[in-house]
Design a protein around this motif. Structure first.
Motif, PDB file in Angstrom:
ATOM      1  N   GLN A 136      -6.132  -2.991  -1.732  1.00  0.00           N
ATOM      2  CA  GLN A 136      -7.550  -3.276  -1.503  1.00  0.00           C
ATOM      3  C   GLN A 136      -7.988  -3.035  -0.057  1.00  0.00           C
ATOM      4  O   GLN A 136      -9.164  -3.251   0.273  1.00  0.00           O
ATOM      5  CB  GLN A 136      -7.827  -4.734  -1.880  1.00  0.00           C
ATOM      6  CG  GLN A 136      -7.562  -5.046  -3.343  1.00  0.00           C
ATOM      7  CD  GLN A 136      -7.486  -6.533  -3.639  1.00  0.00           C
ATOM      8  OE1 GLN A 136      -7.854  -7.365  -2.815  1.00  0.00           O
ATOM      9  NE2 GLN A 136      -6.982  -6.875  -4.810  1.00  0.00           N
ATOM     10  N   LEU A 137      -7.091  -2.602   0.794  1.00  0.00           N
ATOM     11  CA  LEU A 137      -7.422  -2.416   2.211  1.00  0.00           C
ATOM     12  C   LEU A 137      -8.599  -1.442   2.359  1.00  0.00           C
ATOM     13  O   LEU A 137      -8.530  -0.308   1.878  1.00  0.00           O
ATOM     14  CB  LEU A 137      -6.196  -1.864   2.952  1.00  0.00           C
ATOM     15  CG  LEU A 137      -6.250  -1.892   4.475  1.00  0.00           C
ATOM     16  CD1 LEU A 137      -6.126  -3.327   4.989  1.00  0.00           C
ATOM     17  CD2 LEU A 137      -5.118  -1.037   5.058  1.00  0.00           C
ATOM     18  N   PRO A 138      -9.680  -1.848   3.034  1.00  0.00           N
ATOM     19  CA  PRO A 138     -10.894  -1.030   3.064  1.00  0.00           C
ATOM     20  C   PRO A 138     -10.926   0.018   4.179  1.00  0.00           C
ATOM     21  O   PRO A 138     -12.011   0.438   4.601  1.00  0.00           O
ATOM     22  CB  PRO A 138     -11.993  -2.072   3.267  1.00  0.00           C
ATOM     23  CG  PRO A 138     -11.348  -3.135   4.083  1.00  0.00           C
ATOM     24  CD  PRO A 138      -9.911  -3.187   3.618  1.00  0.00           C
ATOM     25  N   VAL A 139      -9.764   0.436   4.670  1.00  0.00           N
ATOM     26  CA  VAL A 139      -9.686   1.494   5.676  1.00  0.00           C
ATOM     27  C   VAL A 139      -8.660   2.517   5.206  1.00  0.00           C
ATOM     28  O   VAL A 139      -7.837   2.228   4.329  1.00  0.00           O
ATOM     29  CB  VAL A 139      -9.287   0.932   7.065  1.00  0.00           C
ATOM     30  CG1 VAL A 139     -10.318  -0.079   7.564  1.00  0.00           C
ATOM     31  CG2 VAL A 139      -7.894   0.312   7.029  1.00  0.00           C
ATOM     32  N   PRO A 140      -8.673   3.733   5.756  1.00  0.00           N
ATOM     33  CA  PRO A 140      -7.690   4.737   5.351  1.00  0.00           C
ATOM     34  C   PRO A 140      -6.254   4.242   5.561  1.00  0.00           C
ATOM     35  O   PRO A 140      -5.949   3.580   6.563  1.00  0.00           O
ATOM     36  CB  PRO A 140      -7.999   5.924   6.258  1.00  0.00           C
ATOM     37  CG  PRO A 140      -9.450   5.762   6.603  1.00  0.00           C
ATOM     38  CD  PRO A 140      -9.664   4.284   6.712  1.00  0.00           C
ATOM     39  N   LEU A 141      -5.382   4.574   4.608  1.00  0.00           N
ATOM     40  CA  LEU A 141      -3.983   4.144   4.644  1.00  0.00           C
ATOM     41  C   LEU A 141      -3.088   5.344   4.393  1.00  0.00           C
ATOM     42  O   LEU A 141      -3.241   6.051   3.393  1.00  0.00           O
ATOM     43  CB  LEU A 141      -3.744   3.072   3.582  1.00  0.00           C
ATOM     44  CG  LEU A 141      -2.296   2.625   3.339  1.00  0.00           C
ATOM     45  CD1 LEU A 141      -1.678   2.044   4.603  1.00  0.00           C
ATOM     46  CD2 LEU A 141      -2.242   1.604   2.199  1.00  0.00           C
ATOM     47  N   LEU A 142      -2.163   5.580   5.305  1.00  0.00           N
ATOM     48  CA  LEU A 142      -1.174   6.644   5.180  1.00  0.00           C
ATOM     49  C   LEU A 142       0.209   6.026   5.083  1.00  0.00           C
ATOM     50  O   LEU A 142       0.546   5.124   5.865  1.00  0.00           O
ATOM     51  CB  LEU A 142      -1.233   7.572   6.406  1.00  0.00           C
ATOM     52  CG  LEU A 142      -0.108   8.607   6.546  1.00  0.00           C
ATOM     53  CD1 LEU A 142      -0.140   9.626   5.408  1.00  0.00           C
ATOM     54  CD2 LEU A 142      -0.191   9.309   7.901  1.00  0.00           C
ATOM     55  N   TYR A 143       1.015   6.507   4.139  1.00  0.00           N
ATOM     56  CA  TYR A 143       2.402   6.062   4.015  1.00  0.00           C
ATOM     57  C   TYR A 143       3.301   7.274   4.238  1.00  0.00           C
ATOM     58  O   TYR A 143       3.182   8.287   3.548  1.00  0.00           O
ATOM     59  CB  TYR A 143       2.672   5.453   2.641  1.00  0.00           C
ATOM     60  CG  TYR A 143       3.963   4.658   2.591  1.00  0.00           C
ATOM     61  CD1 TYR A 143       3.952   3.277   2.723  1.00  0.00           C
ATOM     62  CD2 TYR A 143       5.194   5.299   2.447  1.00  0.00           C
ATOM     63  CE1 TYR A 143       5.120   2.543   2.708  1.00  0.00           C
ATOM     64  CE2 TYR A 143       6.373   4.578   2.439  1.00  0.00           C
ATOM     65  CZ  TYR A 143       6.334   3.203   2.561  1.00  0.00           C
ATOM     66  OH  TYR A 143       7.505   2.485   2.560  1.00  0.00           O
ATOM     67  N   ILE A 144       4.208   7.141   5.210  1.00  0.00           N
ATOM     68  CA  ILE A 144       5.136   8.217   5.573  1.00  0.00           C
ATOM     69  C   ILE A 144       6.558   7.785   5.281  1.00  0.00           C
ATOM     70  O   ILE A 144       6.934   6.637   5.537  1.00  0.00           O
ATOM     71  CB  ILE A 144       5.035   8.550   7.085  1.00  0.00           C
ATOM     72  CG1 ILE A 144       3.599   8.889   7.485  1.00  0.00           C
ATOM     73  CG2 ILE A 144       5.983   9.681   7.460  1.00  0.00           C
ATOM     74  CD1 ILE A 144       3.408   9.012   8.993  1.00  0.00           C
ATOM     75  N   ASN A 145       7.349   8.700   4.767  1.00  0.00           N
ATOM     76  CA  ASN A 145       8.796   8.460   4.685  1.00  0.00           C
ATOM     77  C   ASN A 145       9.508   9.802   4.719  1.00  0.00           C
ATOM     78  O   ASN A 145       8.902  10.855   4.484  1.00  0.00           O
ATOM     79  CB  ASN A 145       9.172   7.669   3.424  1.00  0.00           C
ATOM     80  CG  ASN A 145       8.782   8.369   2.148  1.00  0.00           C
ATOM     81  OD1 ASN A 145       7.657   8.210   1.679  1.00  0.00           O
ATOM     82  ND2 ASN A 145       9.686   9.144   1.580  1.00  0.00           N
ATOM     83  N   GLY A 146      10.799   9.743   5.018  1.00  0.00           N
ATOM     84  CA  GLY A 146      11.601  10.945   4.958  1.00  0.00           C
ATOM     85  C   GLY A 146      11.872  11.323   3.506  1.00  0.00           C
ATOM     86  O   GLY A 146      12.088  10.456   2.661  1.00  0.00           O
ATOM     87  N   ALA A 147      11.874  12.608   3.217  1.00  0.00           N
ATOM     88  CA  ALA A 147      12.085  13.062   1.843  1.00  0.00           C
ATOM     89  C   ALA A 147      13.469  12.687   1.322  1.00  0.00           C
ATOM     90  O   ALA A 147      13.674  12.593   0.105  1.00  0.00           O
ATOM     91  CB  ALA A 147      11.883  14.577   1.757  1.00  0.00           C
ATOM     92  N   GLN A 148      14.417  12.463   2.231  1.00  0.00           N
ATOM     93  CA  GLN A 148      15.770  12.095   1.828  1.00  0.00           C
ATOM     94  C   GLN A 148      15.975  10.579   1.767  1.00  0.00           C
ATOM     95  O   GLN A 148      17.057  10.109   1.439  1.00  0.00           O
ATOM     96  CB  GLN A 148      16.786  12.718   2.794  1.00  0.00           C
ATOM     97  CG  GLN A 148      16.763  14.245   2.767  1.00  0.00           C
ATOM     98  CD  GLN A 148      17.639  14.864   3.839  1.00  0.00           C
ATOM     99  OE1 GLN A 148      17.852  14.273   4.896  1.00  0.00           O
ATOM    100  NE2 GLN A 148      18.141  16.056   3.577  1.00  0.00           N
ATOM    101  N   ASP A 149      14.949   9.831   2.069  1.00  0.00           N
ATOM    102  CA  ASP A 149      14.994   8.365   2.025  1.00  0.00           C
ATOM    103  C   ASP A 149      14.515   7.931   0.634  1.00  0.00           C
ATOM    104  O   ASP A 149      13.361   7.551   0.442  1.00  0.00           O
ATOM    105  CB  ASP A 149      14.101   7.799   3.120  1.00  0.00           C
ATOM    106  CG  ASP A 149      14.211   6.289   3.261  1.00  0.00           C
ATOM    107  OD1 ASP A 149      14.993   5.673   2.514  1.00  0.00           O
ATOM    108  OD2 ASP A 149      13.498   5.732   4.120  1.00  0.00           O
ATOM    109  N   LEU A 150      15.398   7.996  -0.337  1.00  0.00           N
ATOM    110  CA  LEU A 150      15.008   7.861  -1.737  1.00  0.00           C
ATOM    111  C   LEU A 150      14.420   6.497  -2.066  1.00  0.00           C
ATOM    112  O   LEU A 150      13.501   6.377  -2.882  1.00  0.00           O
ATOM    113  CB  LEU A 150      16.203   8.164  -2.642  1.00  0.00           C
ATOM    114  CG  LEU A 150      16.812   9.569  -2.487  1.00  0.00           C
ATOM    115  CD1 LEU A 150      17.930   9.779  -3.490  1.00  0.00           C
ATOM    116  CD2 LEU A 150      15.737  10.636  -2.619  1.00  0.00           C
TER     117      LEU A 150
END
Length: 258
Positions: free
Chosen positions: A194-208
């Motif tokens: 519900q967070l009313p601001v832009p949200l980006l989630y980053i992870n390494g592709a090998q971090d399953l």
């Protein structure tokens, strides 16, 4: 000590992970500070009275107390691992000042008593490790966990050397690990949805593990921006700082600044 930026640039506030320091972000910041004012915070290990933090609530209270006066009126929060978990909590406290939230490898919360019990037992074991073993031995064990499996031997050695050189206090690290345990963290899944601001989630592709968490979070929040950095694991800002910074810059072009 960090200071509030006085230039007319959007402010990015970075929070490091457990055992880390503000210096962990320097290569990322070097690629961004021509366009953004970058503020690097240090996670507190003690409360105002110099006592060990009791639990998650005490940790967040200490962060709020130490950091609030350092921050400008508006900012974007960026947190890695424990720093990302702290950022989730503070995004609710500072919601009226938040322009965007960027999480890297941060867990929104465990879903069952069994999971919390298992994590509490695991963190107690690690806490005992830091109390009873020489720091370098404990660090060698810590960075051999599966979540760090994608580090190269040189990257792992660099991290251990940096942590050893920083003269970390093993007792303080043991105390912080218990206070910051995921077992005691509230569930932030609904709040992030519900967070009313832009949200980006980053992870390494090998971090399953965190690939799966990002996918689950996207089901809660269809508007979630997700990005997996190729050929990297959990500590992707350390492994590939320039692509990481480029990713942040790309995302931040979408953030509306007042």
């Amino acid at each position: 000590m960090p200071t509030v930026a006085t230039v007319a640039k959007p402010t990015l506030v970075f929070i490091h992970g457990f055992l880390g320091s503000p210096d962990d972000w320097l290569e990322v910041v070097a690629a961004l500070d021509d366009r953004y004012a970058c503020l690097l915070l240090t996670i507190p290990e003690r409360n105002q009275q110099g006592q060990a933090l009791r639990d998650w609530a005490a940790l967040i209270a200490a962060c709020e107390h130490q950091w609030t006066a350092l921050l400008p009126e508006r900012f974007t929060l960026i947190g890695y691992s424990l720093g990302g978990r702290i950022a989730q909590a503070l995004s609710q406290i500072w919601l009226g000042r938040l322009e965007a939230l960027i999480l890297q490898g941060a867990h929104p919360g465990l879903g069952s008593d069994l999971e919390r019990s298992q994590r509490r037992r695991q963190d107690r074991q690690w806490s005992n490790c830091f109390r009873s073993e020489p720091l370098e031995t404990a660090l060698q064990r810590w960075y051999r966990q599966s979540v760090f499996a994608r580090l190269s031997e040189q990257q792992r050695a660099d991290l251990i050397q940096a942590r050893t050189r920083a003269l970390l206090d093993s007792e303080r690290m043991a105390d912080l690990l218990l206070a910051a345990s995921l077992a005691g963290q509230p569930d932030y899944w609904a709040a992030l949805a519900q967070l009313p601001v832009p949200l980006l989630y980053i992870n390494g592709a090998q971090d399953l593990k965190f690939c799966a968490l990002a996918e689950r979070l996207a089901k809660h929040r269809p508007s979630l921006e997700r990005h997996q950095l190729p050929d990297t694991g959990h500590n992707c800002h350390h492994q590939t700082p320039k692509p990481y910074a480029a990713l942040l810059a790309q995302f931040l072009t979408q953030v509306p600044y007042d």
